[in-house]
Structure formats: structure tokens, C-alpha cells
Design a protein around this motif. Structure first.
Motif, short mmCIF file in Angstrom:
data_model
loop_
_atom_site.label_atom_id
_atom_site.label_comp_id
_atom_site.label_asym_id
_atom_site.label_seq_id
_atom_site.Cartn_x
_atom_site.Cartn_y
_atom_site.Cartn_z
N PRO A 31 27.21 9.51 32.83
CA PRO A 31 25.80 9.43 32.43
C PRO A 31 25.40 10.48 31.41
N GLU A 32 26.07 11.63 31.43
CA GLU A 32 25.74 12.69 30.46
C GLU A 32 26.10 12.28 29.04
N ARG A 33 26.97 11.28 28.88
CA ARG A 33 27.35 10.74 27.58
C ARG A 33 26.84 9.31 27.43
N ARG A 34 25.85 8.95 28.23
CA ARG A 34 25.31 7.59 28.25
C ARG A 34 26.44 6.56 28.45
N ASN A 35 27.40 6.96 29.29
CA ASN A 35 28.53 6.11 29.66
C ASN A 35 29.37 5.66 28.47
N ALA A 36 29.38 6.48 27.41
CA ALA A 36 30.28 6.22 26.28
C ALA A 36 31.72 6.35 26.77
N LEU A 37 32.61 5.56 26.18
CA LEU A 37 34.00 5.51 26.62
C LEU A 37 34.90 6.40 25.78
N ASN A 38 35.61 7.31 26.45
CA ASN A 38 36.68 8.02 25.79
C ASN A 38 38.00 7.33 26.15
N ARG A 39 39.13 7.89 25.73
CA ARG A 39 40.40 7.23 25.97
C ARG A 39 40.67 7.05 27.45
N ARG A 40 40.37 8.07 28.26
CA ARG A 40 40.57 7.97 29.71
C ARG A 40 39.71 6.84 30.29
N ALA A 41 38.46 6.76 29.84
CA ALA A 41 37.56 5.73 30.37
C ALA A 41 38.06 4.33 30.02
N TYR A 42 38.55 4.14 28.78
CA TYR A 42 39.12 2.84 28.42
C TYR A 42 40.27 2.48 29.36
N ASP A 43 41.15 3.46 29.63
CA ASP A 43 42.29 3.21 30.51
C ASP A 43 41.81 2.85 31.92
N GLU A 44 40.77 3.54 32.38
CA GLU A 44 40.27 3.27 33.73
C GLU A 44 39.59 1.90 33.82
N VAL A 45 38.90 1.49 32.77
CA VAL A 45 38.32 0.13 32.75
C VAL A 45 39.43 -0.91 32.90
N GLU A 78 33.97 12.45 20.62
CA GLU A 78 35.26 12.81 21.21
C GLU A 78 36.40 12.04 20.58
N MET A 79 36.22 10.72 20.40
CA MET A 79 37.32 9.88 19.94
C MET A 79 37.63 10.06 18.46
N MET A 80 36.63 10.43 17.67
CA MET A 80 36.83 10.50 16.23
C MET A 80 37.11 11.91 15.72
N THR A 81 37.53 12.79 16.61
CA THR A 81 37.89 14.14 16.20
C THR A 81 39.25 14.49 16.75
N GLY A 82 39.98 15.30 16.01
CA GLY A 82 41.23 15.87 16.49
C GLY A 82 42.28 14.85 16.84
N GLN A 83 43.05 15.15 17.90
CA GLN A 83 44.19 14.33 18.26
C GLN A 83 43.78 12.95 18.75
N GLN A 84 42.62 12.85 19.40
CA GLN A 84 42.16 11.54 19.86
C GLN A 84 42.01 10.59 18.69
N HIS A 85 41.37 11.07 17.61
CA HIS A 85 41.17 10.23 16.42
C HIS A 85 42.49 9.85 15.79
N ASP A 86 43.39 10.83 15.65
CA ASP A 86 44.69 10.57 15.02
C ASP A 86 45.47 9.52 15.81
N ALA A 87 45.43 9.65 17.15
CA ALA A 87 46.15 8.69 17.99
C ALA A 87 45.54 7.30 17.89
N SER A 88 44.20 7.21 17.84
CA SER A 88 43.53 5.91 17.75
C SER A 88 43.87 5.21 16.46
N VAL A 89 43.78 5.94 15.35
CA VAL A 89 44.08 5.35 14.04
C VAL A 89 45.54 4.94 13.96
N ALA A 90 46.43 5.83 14.44
CA ALA A 90 47.86 5.52 14.38
C ALA A 90 48.19 4.26 15.16
N SER A 91 47.57 4.09 16.33
CA SER A 91 47.87 2.90 17.14
C SER A 91 47.33 1.64 16.49
N LEU A 92 46.19 1.73 15.81
CA LEU A 92 45.59 0.54 15.20
C LEU A 92 46.24 0.16 13.88
#
Length: 273
Positions: A31-45, A78-92
Motif C-alpha cells: 500500500p505504501e507504493r499504491r501496490n505497484a509491482l516490483n520484480r518480486r511482486a511480479y514473481d509472487e503474482v 524501483e524497476m527503472m533504476t540500477g540492476q532491476q532496469h538492466d535486467a528487465s531490458v536485457a530480458s525483453l
């Protein structure tokens, strides 16, 4: 089925998962992030829908969010900075033979799914609501396919499910404009089946889930499979194209500008490159 070991529901960090009266209730709990999804949240969904489908006691699924939002999409900061962003772009940039794994799990879940939309369902949050078979909205709900505002395209929810639900022309309008609509407009166009007082939402969703769950489990699963088979389009073919296209769009200036303008709270300046 999994590219990695599934996360047990007892170890979820971003979701709450419980089963009561044959109904699996999935609550996005950031709720503190208005339920925005980070990588962990996507995996848990993904894992939550897989868990529901694997549980013989589950006959229906309800997905909702911890107030004040249903899901505000991807956690951009969170997703568009640092290693999270690099991993997301690389996978796509490596074209996958299927859509987003969380989308596949939701769409392939063979139990009826109800989305209890308690607040904003925008970006991938709207996608998540579209993966449900039935949507019930709180009077505080809002819906928006915001991808075009970030220089991107929708996932399979917007491109495959939305036209079948509201019609091709209305879907095109929502996708091309990125407009946000309220609960009453969503009801008017057939996006949701009911609008309730905010405090009554989960009671209404659970009542509908109960009416579904009393029916024969196998017949319910075959009924859902029949609906899937009669829908137009091939999920995996569309998903492969979406992934490849997103891989290219994530590298554009317009995408970076869309993200930067969101974070900096200013109007974006898109250049078509």
C-alpha cells in the motif's frame, strides 16, 4: 513450468494469500507504493495463480489490493533504476516465446477469477484486472491503459482481452489516448459488471465467488476452458510479438522520457525516436 523454483505462498512478501470456503483470495500488499509491482511482486503474482490452480480445494479466485489502490502498475522508481532496469531490458531484448510469466499464470489459471477493484488499476494494474473473468469495482476505482504515455505498448491484457470485453473501437480509444476512466464509465462500457460502495466491495466479490464455488469444480474448469477456446486470437503468438516489441521500445528515447517526466512530475516531450 517455472524458470525458477516457485515461491511458497507462506513466504510471500508483496502479496497476502489465503483460502477460505473454496475461494483463494490474493491481495497485493504494497500500500505504501499504491501496490505497484516490483520484480518480486511480479514473481509472487505468478506463483499465487499457480498455487490456486494446483490446489484441489480452490474453486474460485478473488484478486484485490490493499487500500488505497488495486495496483498502480509497475514500480517505475524501483524497476527503472540500477540492476532491476538492466535486467528487465536485457530480458525483453531477447524475444521470449510467451507473454509475461505473471500474465500467463493468471490467464492459464483454470479457476474462475474475480477482480475486486478497490482503487486505481492503471498500467499493468489494469492488465491484471483484465486477466480476470469478472471485474467488480468500488466506487473509488479508476482504470487506465497508460502504456502509450510511457512510449510503450500494452501487454496481452490490453491488446488481446480489452477488445473482446469493451469492443475494438473503445479499446482502441483507451489504448491510443491512455485516458483514465472512473468506475461508472467502466460500468457503462461493460468493463466491470457492478459498481459498489467502497466498504461493500469485498463482501460483494466474496458473495459472487461463493455463488460460483458452490458449482461442480470440474464443470467450472471445463466451462472456463470452453470460454478460452472460443476466444479469438492465440495468446502465445501475441505474447511473443509483445515481448519483442517491448524489447525494442524499452530502448527508445521516448520511453526514457516518459519515465523521466513521470518521476520529475512534468509534462513529457516525445520525439518519436
Amino acid at each position: 513450468m517455472y524458470a525458477r523454483a516457485p515461491i511458497p505462498t507462506s513466504e510471500f512478501e508483496c502479496l497476502r494469500y489465503e483460502v477460505r470456503d473454496h475461494v483463494a483470495v490474493i491481495t497485493i500488499n504494497r500500500p505504501e507504493r499504491r501496490n505497484a509491482l516490483n520484480r518480486r511482486a511480479y514473481d509472487e503474482v505468478e506463483c499465487a495463480f499457480r498455487a490456486a490452480a494446483a490446489d484441489a480445494d480452490v474453486r474460485c479466485v478473488v484478486i484485490t489490493g490493499a487500500d488505497p489502490a488495486f495496483c498502480s502498475g509497475e514500480d517505475v522508481k524501483e524497476m527503472m533504476t540500477g540492476q532491476q532496469h538492466d535486467a528487465s531490458v536485457a530480458s525483453l531484448t531477447r524475444i521470449r516465446p510467451e507473454p509475461t510469466p505473471a500474465a500467463v499464470a493468471a490467464l492459464e489459471c483454470d479457476r474462475p477469477v474475480i477482480a475486486a477493484v478497490n482503487g486505481s488499476a492503471v498500467g499493468w494494474g489494469m492488465e491484471l484486472s483484465l486477466f480476470a473473468d469478472i471485474r467488480i469495482a468500488s466506487e473509488q476505482a479508476k482504470f487506465g491503459e497508460l502504456f502509450i504515455k510511457r512510449g510503450l505498448i500494452s501487454d496481452v491484457g490490453g491488446l488481446w482481452r480489452l477488445p473482446a470485453i469493451v469492443g475494438p473501437a473503445k479499446a482502441a480509444e483507451l489504448l491510443f489516448t491512455g485516458d483514465i476512466i472512473d468506475a461508472q464509465e467502466a460500468f457503462r462500457i461493460g468493463l466491470v459488471t457492478e459498481v459498489t460502495a467502497h466498504g461493500d466491495l469485498m463482501e460483494r466479490a466474496m458473495a459472487m465467488a461463493g455463488r460460483i464455488a458452490v458449482n461442480p469444480p470440474l464443470a467450472l474448469r471445463y466451462m472456463k476452458e470452453g470460454l478460452r477456446r472460443t476466444a479469438n486470437g492465440d495468446l502465445r503468438e501475441i505474447g511473443s510479438w509483445v515481448s519483442g516489441t517491448l524489447g525494442r521500445l524499452f530502448q527508445t528515447e521516448d520511453h526514457r522520457e516518459g519515465v523521466a517526466s513521470f518521476i520529475e512530475k512534468r509534462a513529457p516531450v516525445f520525439k518519436g525516436r
